[in-house]
Design a protein around this motif. Structure first.
Motif, PDB file in Angstrom:
ATOM      1  N   UNK A 115       0.846  -1.202   0.000  1.00 15.23           N
ATOM      2  CA  UNK A 115       0.000   0.000   0.000  1.00 15.23           C
ATOM      3  C   UNK A 115       0.880   1.250   0.000  1.00 15.23           C
ATOM      4  N   UNK A 116       1.943   1.251   0.834  1.00 17.77           N
ATOM      5  CA  UNK A 116       2.844   2.396   0.888  1.00 17.77           C
ATOM      6  C   UNK A 116       3.549   2.608  -0.451  1.00 17.77           C
ATOM      7  N   UNK A 117       3.972   1.507  -1.079  1.00 15.95           N
ATOM      8  CA  UNK A 117       4.690   1.595  -2.353  1.00 15.95           C
ATOM      9  C   UNK A 117       3.777   2.059  -3.480  1.00 15.95           C
ATOM     10  N   UNK A 118       2.633   1.390  -3.643  1.00 14.04           N
ATOM     11  CA  UNK A 118       1.736   1.709  -4.766  1.00 14.04           C
ATOM     12  C   UNK A 118       1.073   3.072  -4.603  1.00 14.04           C
ATOM     13  N   UNK A 119       0.722   3.382  -3.344  1.00 15.17           N
ATOM     14  CA  UNK A 119       0.041   4.652  -3.122  1.00 15.17           C
ATOM     15  C   UNK A 119       0.985   5.820  -2.933  1.00 15.17           C
ATOM     16  N   UNK A 120       2.309   5.539  -2.998  1.00 16.96           N
ATOM     17  CA  UNK A 120       3.334   6.562  -2.818  1.00 16.96           C
ATOM     18  C   UNK A 120       3.177   7.282  -1.470  1.00 16.96           C
ATOM     19  N   UNK A 121       2.933   6.505  -0.408  1.00 16.78           N
ATOM     20  CA  UNK A 121       2.830   7.032   0.941  1.00 16.78           C
ATOM     21  C   UNK A 121       4.167   6.911   1.639  1.00 16.78           C
ATOM     22  N   UNK A 122       4.402   7.800   2.620  1.00 19.83           N
ATOM     23  CA  UNK A 122       5.488   7.550   3.565  1.00 19.83           C
ATOM     24  C   UNK A 122       5.155   6.257   4.306  1.00 19.83           C
ATOM     25  N   UNK A 123       6.156   5.411   4.532  1.00 18.13           N
ATOM     26  CA  UNK A 123       5.908   4.135   5.188  1.00 18.13           C
ATOM     27  C   UNK A 123       5.278   4.327   6.564  1.00 18.13           C
TER      28      UNK A 123
ATOM     29  N   UNK B 185       4.773  11.233  12.847  1.00 15.28           N
ATOM     30  CA  UNK B 185       5.831  10.240  12.650  1.00 15.28           C
ATOM     31  C   UNK B 185       6.356  10.258  11.225  1.00 15.28           C
ATOM     32  N   UNK B 186       5.469  10.472  10.258  1.00 16.24           N
ATOM     33  CA  UNK B 186       5.890  10.472   8.853  1.00 16.24           C
ATOM     34  C   UNK B 186       6.736  11.698   8.512  1.00 16.24           C
ATOM     35  N   UNK B 187       6.604  12.759   9.303  1.00 15.49           N
ATOM     36  CA  UNK B 187       7.459  13.937   9.099  1.00 15.49           C
ATOM     37  C   UNK B 187       8.822  13.730   9.755  1.00 15.49           C
ATOM     38  N   UNK B 188       8.820  13.102  10.937  1.00 15.10           N
ATOM     39  CA  UNK B 188      10.082  12.879  11.649  1.00 15.10           C
ATOM     40  C   UNK B 188      10.934  11.811  10.971  1.00 15.10           C
ATOM     41  N   UNK B 189      10.281  10.769  10.452  1.00 15.42           N
ATOM     42  CA  UNK B 189      10.992   9.677   9.777  1.00 15.42           C
ATOM     43  C   UNK B 189      10.302   9.425   8.441  1.00 15.42           C
ATOM     44  N   UNK B 190      10.765  10.124   7.429  1.00 19.11           N
ATOM     45  CA  UNK B 190      10.140  10.015   6.101  1.00 19.11           C
ATOM     46  C   UNK B 190      10.937   9.017   5.267  1.00 19.11           C
ATOM     47  N   UNK B 191      10.564   7.750   5.367  1.00 14.44           N
ATOM     48  CA  UNK B 191      11.291   6.703   4.648  1.00 14.44           C
ATOM     49  C   UNK B 191      10.352   5.942   3.728  1.00 14.44           C
ATOM     50  N   UNK B 192      10.955   5.373   2.698  1.00 11.76           N
ATOM     51  CA  UNK B 192      10.197   4.531   1.769  1.00 11.76           C
ATOM     52  C   UNK B 192      10.259   3.091   2.259  1.00 11.76           C
ATOM     53  N   UNK B 193       9.333   2.253   1.809  1.00 14.33           N
ATOM     54  CA  UNK B 193       9.382   0.837   2.192  1.00 14.33           C
ATOM     55  C   UNK B 193      10.706   0.206   1.756  1.00 14.33           C
ATOM     56  N   UNK B 194      11.356  -0.600   2.614  1.00 15.37           N
ATOM     57  CA  UNK B 194      12.625  -1.237   2.235  1.00 15.37           C
ATOM     58  C   UNK B 194      12.427  -2.195   1.066  1.00 15.37           C
ATOM     59  N   UNK B 195      13.223  -2.008   0.028  1.00 13.70           N
ATOM     60  CA  UNK B 195      13.043  -2.780  -1.203  1.00 13.70           C
ATOM     61  C   UNK B 195      13.145  -4.283  -0.973  1.00 13.70           C
ATOM     62  N   UNK B 196      14.051  -4.699  -0.051  1.00 21.99           N
ATOM     63  CA  UNK B 196      14.248  -6.134   0.152  1.00 21.99           C
ATOM     64  C   UNK B 196      13.045  -6.792   0.798  1.00 21.99           C
TER      65      UNK B 196
END
Length: 465
Positions: free
Chosen positions: A151-159, A220-231
């Motif tokens: 959902x995070x990847x497809x919807x382009x959300x912060x994880x 939380x998404x502002x403090x830690x703005x990361x993408x889903x880990x690819x692995x």
């Protein structure tokens, strides 16, 4: 985040392996935790090695014989892996089946189609709460990870915007709502009414999950703005996606272990006679291991066969699902080893002794005792069991509703600020691909929000009931 039957065993701690006083124990806890954090953050040592060294340093600082400290650590590691290792492995297999067959895609596509972007965090907390009702926390994480990451990847959300609501839904269920082990044990110790506790628990859980999930995730998404880990992201299968299983079949497979465990809980409540054949049957099929194993076997047909997988392809899928979780299992196990070392040197007893002289209202006292034990041992269930046993005499003259609120106060305290001595901390860190600092800013603070909001709700209810 933690946990389970492993921690129930830890609650029945034997004589401490050291005769250190409270001051020395307090210092040894700080030293052990400081060593772990320093090794991971400053020297970039692997978390498994850092936890191992930190446990031995803790034992040495507490004055425990080194051989006994080693035994405590290895026992804790072994019992934690024994308790959750097979569950994580089965959950990983089911997750891989979901990913490779296109089932996870089907769920994600349906969620994205039916929910607006603004409502997505709310949808995730609701899904997690429903799925997490009868599930152990670790099992719920493993089952939801593929959905959260996709959902995070497809919807382009912060994880964090998607992951925090899912974690909040699971954690609130784990700490406050029967049939989770902690609340059930507290209900028994305090002699509270299960039905009343369940009802009041839901009242407390709803605002708590909202504030700790969709609302806190904004920060939380502002403090830690990361993408889903690819692995960790389930890859879209290369086969013809027209063959992927239906949404109904996929959802039914994911919810199968939930239904089996919930059925066991209901039968336990209604029948309440271990000698009855029906209860013995449901005790087996509703156990986490069997429920997940059944779901995996069913998933091979509803997911794998539906996608046209051969027997060889199914075997390959299972094999590939296990490799990525090896490191996670070791880190989670080492977290359990550190927790057991804390318990065995007598830190839990130290907290209980110190709390006897606190002159506070019963509900707040119950919460604070559970908070102290949680911070010291990292174990939600150990905190619940120990605190419930200590405050049980205070509930003897309470009304039915206030005894139930006492259970919820203990459960709320048991969730406070998960950190490096909690196996759940390392599970979340590894699955979401965060470093220690990021995990503290998100997961640890989310747990604190749950704990604080819960006790505020409990205290407010105590004024009107």
């Amino acid at each position: 985040m933690t946990h389970l039957s492993v921690e129930m065993m830890a609650a029945d701690a034997v004589e401490p392996i050291t005769s250190a006083g409270n001051a020395q124990l307090g210092i040894s806890v700080l030293v052990g935790i400081a060593v772990i954090v320093l090794l991971i953050t400053r020297f970039k040592l692997h978390a498994f090695l850092s936890l191992t060294i930190g446990s031995l340093v803790l034992g040495a600082a507490a004055g425990a014989p080194l051989d006994k400290a080693i035994t405590s650590f290895t026992n804790g590691l072994g019992s934690t892996v024994a308790g959750v290792g097979v569950l994580i492995a089965l959950g990983a297999i089911l997750g891989k089946l979901l990913a490779d067959s296109g089932g996870a895609d089907q769920i994600v596509d349906t969620i994205l189609a039916k929910s607006s972007r603004r409502m997505m965090p709310w949808a995730m907390v609701l899904i997690a709460a429903i799925v997490g009702l009868p599930l152990f926390f670790e099992v719920g994480i493993v089952l939801l990870i593929p959905v959260v990451l996709l959902v995070a990847k497809r919807g382009n959300f912060s994880l964090m915007r998607i992951g925090i609501p899912a974690l909040a839904g699971l954690s609130v269920m784990h700490g406050l709502i029967p049939p989770h082990p902690g609340p059930l044990v507290a209900i028994d110790a305090i002699k509270a009414n299960l039905g009343v506790t369940l009802g009041l628990g839901v009242i407390v859980a709803i605002p708590t999950a909202i504030l700790a999930g969709p609302v806190f995730s904004r920060f939380a998404s502002r403090w830690v703005d990361i993408a889903p880990p690819e692995k960790m992201i389930p890859q879209r299968p290369s086969e013809d996606l027209e063959k992927r299983p239906s949404f109904a079949a996929t959802l039914s497979t994911v919810l199968l272990p939930v239904v089996l465990m919930l059925a066991k809980a209901l039968v336990d409540i209604v029948v309440d006679d271990p000698e009855q054949h029906i209860q013995r049957v449901f005790d087996v099929i509703g156990s986490p291991l069997v429920a997940l194993l059944v779901a995996v076997l069913v998933g091979m047909f509803t997911l794998g066969k539906a996608a046209g997988f051969s027997a060889g392809r199914l075997s390959t899928t299972v094999e590939k699902s296990l490799a990525p979780i090896a490191g996670i299992l070791l880190i989670v196990g080492a977290g359990g080893g550190f927790k057991q070392t804390l318990v065995d040197v007598g830190v839990g007893d130290m907290i209980l002794d110190m709390s006897k002289d606190w002159g506070l209202p019963a509900l707040l006292l119950a919460w604070l005792i559970a908070v102290a034990i949680r911070l010291a041992t990292g174990s939600a269930t150990v905190a619940t069991v120990s605190a419930a046993g200590l405050v049980a005499p205070l509930a003897a003259d309470m009304s039915t509703t206030h005894a139930a609120l006492m259970v919820l106060a203990v459960g709320a305290g048991s969730l406070f600020f998960s950190h490096v001595n909690d196996a759940g901390f390392w599970l979340v860190k590894e699955y979401f691909g965060m470093n220690v600092g990021q995990t503290v800013k998100t997961w640890s603070l989310m747990e604190t929000v749950i704990s604080v909001v819960s006790i505020i709700c409990v205290l407010l209810l105590s004024l009107v009931l």
